[in-house]
Design an enzyme around this catalytic site. Structure first.
Site, PDB file in Angstrom:
ATOM      1  N   SER A  33       0.816  -1.227   0.000  1.00  0.00           N
ATOM      2  CA  SER A  33       0.000   0.000   0.000  1.00  0.00           C
ATOM      3  C   SER A  33       0.841   1.265   0.000  1.00  0.00           C
ATOM      4  O   SER A  33       0.310   2.360  -0.106  1.00  0.00           O
ATOM      5  CB  SER A  33      -0.914   0.035   1.223  1.00  0.00           C
ATOM      6  OG  SER A  33      -1.722  -1.107   1.257  1.00  0.00           O
ATOM      7  N   GLY A  35       4.275   3.939  -0.823  1.00  0.00           N
ATOM      8  CA  GLY A  35       4.714   4.764  -1.957  1.00  0.00           C
ATOM      9  C   GLY A  35       5.402   3.968  -3.051  1.00  0.00           C
ATOM     10  O   GLY A  35       5.242   4.256  -4.236  1.00  0.00           O
ATOM     11  N   ARG A 110      19.971   6.985   4.878  1.00  0.00           N
ATOM     12  CA  ARG A 110      19.275   5.693   4.860  1.00  0.00           C
ATOM     13  C   ARG A 110      19.445   4.986   6.205  1.00  0.00           C
ATOM     14  O   ARG A 110      18.570   4.263   6.653  1.00  0.00           O
ATOM     15  CB  ARG A 110      19.813   4.807   3.724  1.00  0.00           C
ATOM     16  CG  ARG A 110      19.384   5.270   2.334  1.00  0.00           C
ATOM     17  CD  ARG A 110      19.896   4.334   1.248  1.00  0.00           C
ATOM     18  NE  ARG A 110      19.499   4.773  -0.102  1.00  0.00           N
ATOM     19  CZ  ARG A 110      20.223   5.574  -0.860  1.00  0.00           C
ATOM     20  NH1 ARG A 110      21.372   6.058  -0.406  1.00  0.00           N
ATOM     21  NH2 ARG A 110      19.816   5.893  -2.065  1.00  0.00           N
ATOM     22  N   ASN A 142      15.141   0.025   3.021  1.00  0.00           N
ATOM     23  CA  ASN A 142      16.440   0.568   3.436  1.00  0.00           C
ATOM     24  C   ASN A 142      16.623   0.531   4.950  1.00  0.00           C
ATOM     25  O   ASN A 142      15.633   0.493   5.673  1.00  0.00           O
ATOM     26  CB  ASN A 142      16.568   2.006   2.929  1.00  0.00           C
ATOM     27  CG  ASN A 142      17.122   2.052   1.518  1.00  0.00           C
ATOM     28  OD1 ASN A 142      18.073   1.356   1.196  1.00  0.00           O
ATOM     29  ND2 ASN A 142      16.528   2.886   0.666  1.00  0.00           N
ATOM     30  N   ASP A 173      20.262   1.918  -8.577  1.00  0.00           N
ATOM     31  CA  ASP A 173      21.581   2.532  -8.816  1.00  0.00           C
ATOM     32  C   ASP A 173      22.022   2.315 -10.261  1.00  0.00           C
ATOM     33  O   ASP A 173      22.600   3.215 -10.887  1.00  0.00           O
ATOM     34  CB  ASP A 173      22.625   1.952  -7.856  1.00  0.00           C
ATOM     35  CG  ASP A 173      22.274   2.213  -6.398  1.00  0.00           C
ATOM     36  OD1 ASP A 173      21.734   3.292  -6.107  1.00  0.00           O
ATOM     37  OD2 ASP A 173      22.525   1.331  -5.553  1.00  0.00           O
ATOM     38  N   HIS A 200      24.429  -0.077  -1.175  1.00  0.00           N
ATOM     39  CA  HIS A 200      23.300   0.732  -1.651  1.00  0.00           C
ATOM     40  C   HIS A 200      23.105   1.967  -0.766  1.00  0.00           C
ATOM     41  O   HIS A 200      22.006   2.275  -0.326  1.00  0.00           O
ATOM     42  CB  HIS A 200      22.036  -0.129  -1.686  1.00  0.00           C
ATOM     43  CG  HIS A 200      20.829   0.580  -2.233  1.00  0.00           C
ATOM     44  ND1 HIS A 200      20.789   1.105  -3.507  1.00  0.00           N
ATOM     45  CD2 HIS A 200      19.619   0.847  -1.674  1.00  0.00           C
ATOM     46  CE1 HIS A 200      19.598   1.667  -3.705  1.00  0.00           C
ATOM     47  NE2 HIS A 200      18.877   1.534  -2.607  1.00  0.00           N
ATOM     48  N   MET A 251      11.997   3.734  -8.056  1.00  0.00           N
ATOM     49  CA  MET A 251      12.301   2.518  -7.284  1.00  0.00           C
ATOM     50  C   MET A 251      11.349   1.390  -7.662  1.00  0.00           C
ATOM     51  O   MET A 251      11.762   0.235  -7.760  1.00  0.00           O
ATOM     52  CB  MET A 251      12.222   2.818  -5.772  1.00  0.00           C
ATOM     53  CG  MET A 251      12.610   1.644  -4.877  1.00  0.00           C
ATOM     54  SD  MET A 251      14.302   1.040  -5.128  1.00  0.00           S
ATOM     55  CE  MET A 251      13.977  -0.584  -5.799  1.00  0.00           C
TER      56      MET A 251
END
Length: 338
Positions: A33, A35, A110, A142, A173, A200, A251
């Site tokens: 649900s 982003g 992050r 992350n 990336d 990352h 992403m």
């Protein structure tokens, strides 16, 4: 890569149906649900590779699932809400993608997400280890440099650990490196491929411009700026969104690209290579991202770092202490869990 998202027409559609015996991937999205979760689920629903799409979150999944279920593609969609429905969501899944967690806000690294997201990832991966121990696990949450060691340690605790099936999704990336190089050299980004190794986050992100196809050359000052932009591209988006979140759409695209590559390889397609943050013997870091040849059972072969420039060697040397610290932090978190 966009072709994977296009709706196949005529002969192409018949072809995709004729291979449907293998195109039966059951995929679960945990954090569906959010982003990243919503656009990622949309891209997965749009793919002929997916036959079943299970969407899990602690809020809103019935609505997201109802909405996606009206799209005229073959994947059947079902929403699962709350921890008591998680086992049913996971049973029989081939691939589990985990974008769950909180996003960065301006001024956050992050690593600032660690405490919240570490607990979320540990809880969700424990359920995976119990209810779909054979599935491929793709972690987006992350800090990936810590959430992958967390996932590995959780699977070990449940006696279900297979290092060939646990992936930290660093694909964004690579996508960014391809895009930025293409912009600078006026190339079609779909034809550019820059391997990105390491980790990352920040300086652990190591784009191997020397291995770019097609071959490209930059003066050192331009190269330094380009690498800095790739490493800080996430922060560029966080700042531009001004408190309204982090990179979600790009992403989702990168996550879908990785899942499609993985499913293609699971279906027997040969020569599928993606970079990913995994258990590794390639450096003295226990986890490290390098190009991987994917196969039916996950990682078929780690292709390693390959031939690199002295500048890239130096970037690796500088990244390793930070990487090791992030990995240790993840491992310690699981050791200290009740």
């Amino acid at each position: 890569m966009l072709s994977a998202f296009a709706r196949p027409a005529g002969a192409a559609l018949r072809r995709s149906l004729s291979t449907s015996a293998q195109n039966n991937a059951k995929v679960a999205v945990l954090g569906a649900s959010g982003g990243i979760g919503q656009p990622l689920s949309l891209l997965l629903k749009n793919s002929p590779l997916v036959s079943r799409l299970n969407l899990y979150d602690i809020a809103h999944t019935p609505g997201v699932a109802a909405d996606l279920s009206h799209i005229e593609t073959r994947a059947t969609v079902k929403g699962y809400l709350g921890p008591e429905q998680l086992p049913d969501c996971l049973k029989g899944c081939d691939v589990v993608v985990i974008p769950a967690g909180v996003p960065r806000k301006p001024g956050m690294t992050r690593d600032d997400l660690f405490n919240t997201n570490a607990t979320i990832v540990a809880t969700l991966t424990a359920a995976c280890a119990q209810h779909c121990p054979e599935a491929m696990i793709c972690i987006i949450s992350n800090p990936v440099n810590s959430t992958i060691p967390i996932t590995a340690e959780v699977f070990k605790k449940h006696g279900a650990y297979n290092p060939n099936k646990i992936f930290g999704v660093t694909t964004l990336d690579i996508v960014r490196a391809n895009t930025f190089v293409a912009e600078l050299k006026d190339l079609d980004p779909a034809r550019v491929n820059v391997p990105v190794i390491g980790g990352h986050a920040g300086k652990t992100i190591i784009p191997l411009i020397s291995q770019c196809t097609p071959k490209v050359d930059f003066p050192q000052d331009q190269l330094t700026t380009l690498i800095g932009r790739i490493q800080e591209a996430g922060t560029e988006v966080v700042k531009a969104k001004a408190g309204a979140g982090s990179a979600t759409l790009s992403m989702a695209y990168a996550g879908a690209r990785f899942v499609f590559s993985l499913v293609d390889a699971m279906n027997g397609k040969e020569g599928v290579v993606e970079c990913s943050f995994v258990k590794s013997q390639e450096t003295d870091c226990p986890y490290f991202s390098t190009p991987l040849l994917l196969g039916k059972k996950g990682i078929e072969k780690n292709l390693g770092v390959g031939k690199i420039s002295p500048f890239e060697e130096k970037m690796i040397a500088e990244a390793i202490p930070e990487l090791k610290a992030s990995i240790k932090k993840g491992e310690e978190f699981v050791k200290n869990m009740k």
